[in-house]
Structure formats: structure tokens, C-alpha cells
Design a protein around this motif. Structure first.
Motif, mmCIF file in Angstrom:
data_model
loop_
_atom_site.group_PDB
_atom_site.id
_atom_site.type_symbol
_atom_site.label_atom_id
_atom_site.label_comp_id
_atom_site.label_asym_id
_atom_site.label_seq_id
_atom_site.Cartn_x
_atom_site.Cartn_y
_atom_site.Cartn_z
ATOM 1 N N ALA A 14 0.456 -1.153 -0.240
ATOM 2 C CA ALA A 14 0.627 -0.434 -0.144
ATOM 3 C C ALA A 14 1.061 0.976 0.129
ATOM 4 C CB ALA A 14 -1.244 0.438 1.044
ATOM 5 N N ALA A 15 1.873 1.107 -0.195
ATOM 6 C CA ALA A 15 2.946 2.431 -0.691
ATOM 7 C C ALA A 15 2.844 3.163 -1.807
ATOM 8 C CB ALA A 15 4.678 1.888 -0.259
ATOM 9 N N ARG A 16 2.599 4.440 -1.879
ATOM 10 C CA ARG A 16 2.643 5.271 -3.273
ATOM 11 C C ARG A 16 3.566 6.323 -3.065
ATOM 12 N NH1 ARG A 16 0.363 1.295 -2.894
ATOM 13 N NH2 ARG A 16 -1.750 0.589 -3.630
ATOM 14 N N THR A 22 -0.157 3.765 5.380
ATOM 15 C CA THR A 22 -0.588 2.756 3.961
ATOM 16 C C THR A 22 -0.275 1.208 4.689
ATOM 17 O OG1 THR A 22 0.353 3.681 2.366
ATOM 18 C CG2 THR A 22 -1.784 5.067 2.529
ATOM 19 N N ALA A 23 1.320 1.331 4.568
ATOM 20 C CA ALA A 23 1.864 0.460 4.513
ATOM 21 C C ALA A 23 2.657 0.680 5.229
ATOM 22 C CB ALA A 23 3.320 0.318 3.199
ATOM 23 N N MET A 24 3.375 -0.514 6.657
ATOM 24 C CA MET A 24 4.434 -0.872 7.247
ATOM 25 C C MET A 24 4.887 -2.292 7.880
ATOM 26 S SD MET A 24 2.921 0.307 11.637
ATOM 27 C CE MET A 24 4.299 0.903 12.277
ATOM 28 N N THR A 25 5.267 -2.178 8.637
ATOM 29 C CA THR A 25 6.952 -3.442 8.546
ATOM 30 C C THR A 25 7.514 -3.400 9.272
ATOM 31 O OG1 THR A 25 7.562 -5.230 7.382
ATOM 32 C CG2 THR A 25 8.226 -2.858 7.326
ATOM 33 N N ASP A 26 8.007 -4.131 10.132
ATOM 34 C CA ASP A 26 9.092 -3.622 11.464
ATOM 35 C C ASP A 26 10.019 -4.919 10.658
ATOM 36 O OD1 ASP A 26 7.729 -6.939 11.847
ATOM 37 O OD2 ASP A 26 9.243 -6.759 13.288
ATOM 38 N N ASN A 27 11.253 -3.484 11.187
ATOM 39 C CA ASN A 27 13.104 -3.850 10.680
ATOM 40 C C ASN A 27 13.402 -5.491 11.042
ATOM 41 O OD1 ASN A 27 15.499 -3.735 9.653
ATOM 42 N ND2 ASN A 27 15.918 -2.616 10.651
ATOM 43 N N SER A 28 13.475 -6.427 10.880
ATOM 44 C CA SER A 28 13.467 -8.126 11.654
ATOM 45 C C SER A 28 14.178 -8.416 10.572
ATOM 46 C CB SER A 28 12.387 -8.668 12.100
ATOM 47 O OG SER A 28 11.226 -8.708 10.460
ATOM 48 N N ASP A 29 14.666 -7.892 9.248
ATOM 49 C CA ASP A 29 15.919 -8.714 8.634
ATOM 50 C C ASP A 29 16.502 -7.995 7.449
ATOM 51 O OD1 ASP A 29 14.224 -11.292 9.040
ATOM 52 O OD2 ASP A 29 13.347 -10.674 7.318
ATOM 53 N N GLY A 30 16.491 -6.281 8.223
ATOM 54 C CA GLY A 30 17.407 -5.571 7.586
ATOM 55 C C GLY A 30 16.629 -4.926 7.590
ATOM 56 N N LEU A 31 16.775 -2.689 7.442
ATOM 57 C CA LEU A 31 16.342 -1.393 6.623
ATOM 58 C C LEU A 31 16.197 -2.401 5.479
ATOM 59 C CD1 LEU A 31 15.224 0.726 7.393
ATOM 60 C CD2 LEU A 31 17.407 1.258 6.885
#
Length: 318
Positions: A157-159, A216-225
Motif C-alpha cells: 500500500a505504499a504510493r 498506508t504501508a508498514m512493517t517492522d525491521n526484523s531482517d534488515g532495513l
């Protein structure tokens, strides 16, 4: 000679007594039956579920981490996934495998850490399972609720034109791990990096706030930025350009880099397990977040100041 109390192991006390130890440290009326019966969810809410694992010698080591820290880490990494959807964590289930010679106090410490991590969210451990195994393995299932009619914060959902915002430390966990691998005694001023690796903590309601304010879009930094932002870029069909001054390695990262011989930018760009919240929005930067970049039309590309990142490897499960 000082008297040393005898160790009591899980093999000696058995499954039911081990479960009682967990329940003593993580009390809940929902925990103790064959299954947990949850309250009717509030109107206009949707359930959100996530699960993740911690494997001994793969994700943690007891010569580096206390049992309490392992319990905190198990909850933080799972609740970060709930928050990253814009939801509120409400409960957790724990499935645990442990060698039969595990000291009961290790189990008690893990449960104590779990409870410490649950309390800021007013969440509870509502059940799970325990069994014997060759190594300690914790599998947590996190439950949450997504309120209101706004869409969940999806990776696709990033634009273009939006800004990229972040909440939390970036690179600290990787720096802490590098220090643990190199030194037996960690310099006192760098202990916060090690603590952040062994027991990362996330701020409550950051996902809820981001969603409520128009992210709109989101994640957490778990694997690397770079890896995690590239996933947003690829799923959304956009590009992301980070501002170097907004993610520049801080003083602790630079000192850790000097002592370990590692470029501190590697901690920032490739290091995971910070569980920093990374979101895109066209609105005002949400409370507690900071602006670190922009979304553009360069499909699938993540750059820094318009250039390829100097480091981009991240966590690989296999």
C-alpha cells in the motif's frame, strides 16, 4: 564451604508442574484449560494473528542472554508484527520445547520475561504447550485486534510521493550481536546495544497511531532495513529513497564499529531484529516517528541519497 542448592530440572518435575511454573509467572484466567475462551471482540474490530519462533543457538544463546531476556525477545518480535498491521496486541500463546535437564529456574525466568513484555500492552499469556526436545525452542502466537474501518497497514500500500517514517532504533541489535561475538567483556558504555539485541522492546500503540493518522504501508525491521523496505517497494511496485542524514550511524554504532572492525553503516542498512516500525504516509509524521525517506516510482529499488546502498544483505533463515 557455602551450601549450593540442588538444581531441579524439567525432567524431574514433569509437564504439569512446568506448566504451573509458567502460570505462576504469567497469571491469566484464560490459561489452564484445554483451550482459551476469549471475550467477545469489540464492535467493528477484526482479529489479527502472527507467529514467530526463537531457536536456541540460532536466535539466542544462554551464555549471552538471561532467561528473562529470551522471554522478552519472544514477545517483542511477535507483537511487533501485530503492531505493524496497525493493530493492538491483546494476547499470546506459547509453545515451548526444552531439554529435560533444563533447570526449572530457566523456565521461570523465561516466563517472567514474557510477563514483563506483556504488561505494557495489558496483554496476557492465555495458553500453549510444552514438550521435551534437544534444544530450547519458543514458538509464540500473538493475537491482536484491528479497530475501525481504516484498512490494515499492508506491504502493498505504499504510493509514490509519500514519505517513509520510522519509530525505534536502527542498527543497534546488529551492533550488539557483533560485540557479543567479539568480546567476553562488553564495555559498559556499549551495554545498551547488547541489551537491545538480547531483549528488544517496542513502543506500545505505534502501529495503531500510524494507522489512525493516515499511514498506508508498514512493517517492522526484523531482517534488515534495506531488505524490509525492499519488500514494501516490490509489493507496492514503487521505489524508496532513504536520506543518509536521517539514518546516519549514531555515536554508539560508530564506537561499536571501530571496536569490531565493522562499518557502522552495515549495522544500519543490513542489521535486523531491531523491530523498528517502518511506515509510509502522505500525512503528517505520526507522533513518535521520524522522517527517513521518500517513496518514488523506481519500482522495487531502495536507494540512499539516490545511490545503491553500500550494504544490503540481511537476515537469511536458511
Amino acid at each position: 564451604m557455602a551450601h549450593q542448592s540442588k538444581r531441579t530440572t524439567l525432567g524431574e518435575i514433569g509437564e504439569h508442574a512446568a506448566i504451573r511454573v509458567i502460570r505462576e509467572e504469567c497469571p491469566s484466567r484464560n490459561n489452564g484449560d484445554d483451550a482459551a475462551v476469549l471475550n467477545q471482540p469489540a464492535p467493528n474490530t477484526r482479529p489479527v494473528v502472527a507467529t514467530d519462533m526463537l531457536v536456541e543457538d540460532r536466535h539466542f544463546r544462554f551464555d549471552w542472554s538471561t532467561p528473562e531476556q529470551v522471554g522478552i525477545k519472544a514477545i517483542s518480535q511477535n507483537f511487533a508484527d501485530i503492531e505493524a498491521m496497525g493493530a493492538r496486541p491483546t494476547a499470546a500463546l506459547l509453545a515451548l520445547s526444552a531439554p529435560k535437564d533444563t533447570d526449572v529456574e530457566v523456565l521461570r525466568g523465561i516466563a517472567r520475561g514474557i510477563q514483563q513484555a506483556l504488561e505494557p500492552f495489558s496483554a496476557q499469556l492465555i495458553g500453549g504447550d510444552i514438550t521435551g526436545g534437544e534444544k530450547m525452542v519458543l514458538a509464540v502466537t500473538a493475537l491482536g485486534q484491528l479497530g475501525g474501518n481504516r484498512k490494515e497497514l499492508r506491504l502493498d500500500a505504499a504510493r509514490p510521493g509519500q514519505k517513509v517514517v520510522a519509530n525505534g532504533r536502527i542498527g543497534w541489535s546488529a551492533a550488539g550481536l557483533a560485540l557479543l561475538r567479539k568480546f567476553e567483556e562488553i564495555p559498559e558504555d556499549l551495554r545498551p546495544l547488547v541489551e537491545h539485541h538480547c531483549a528488544p522492546r517496542i513502543e506500545t500503540n505505534r502501529g495503531v497511531i500510524a494507522r489512525a493518522t493516515g499511514a498506508t504501508a508498514m512493517t517492522d525491521n526484523s531482517d534488515g532495513l534495506i531488505q524490509d523496505l525492499r519488500l514494501i517497494a516490490e509489493r507496492s511496485g514503487v521505489g524508496i529513497d532513504l536520506k543518509s542524514h536521517a539514518i546516519f550511524p549514531d555515536e554508539l554504532l560508530c564506537r561499536a564499529g571501530k571496536l569490531t572492525g565493522i562499518d557502522p553503516w552495515e549495522f544500519v542498512l543490513s542489521g535486523g531484529e531491531d523491530h523498528t516500525f517502518l511506515a509510509t504516509t502522505s500525512k503528517e509524521t505520526p507522533t513518535g516517528f521520524r522522517d527517513i525517506g521518500r517513496v518514488n516510482k523506481n519500482t522495487g529499488l531502495v536507494t540512499v541519497d539516490g545511490l545503491p546502498p553500500r550494504h544490503e544483505a540481511g537476515w537469511v533463515s536458511f
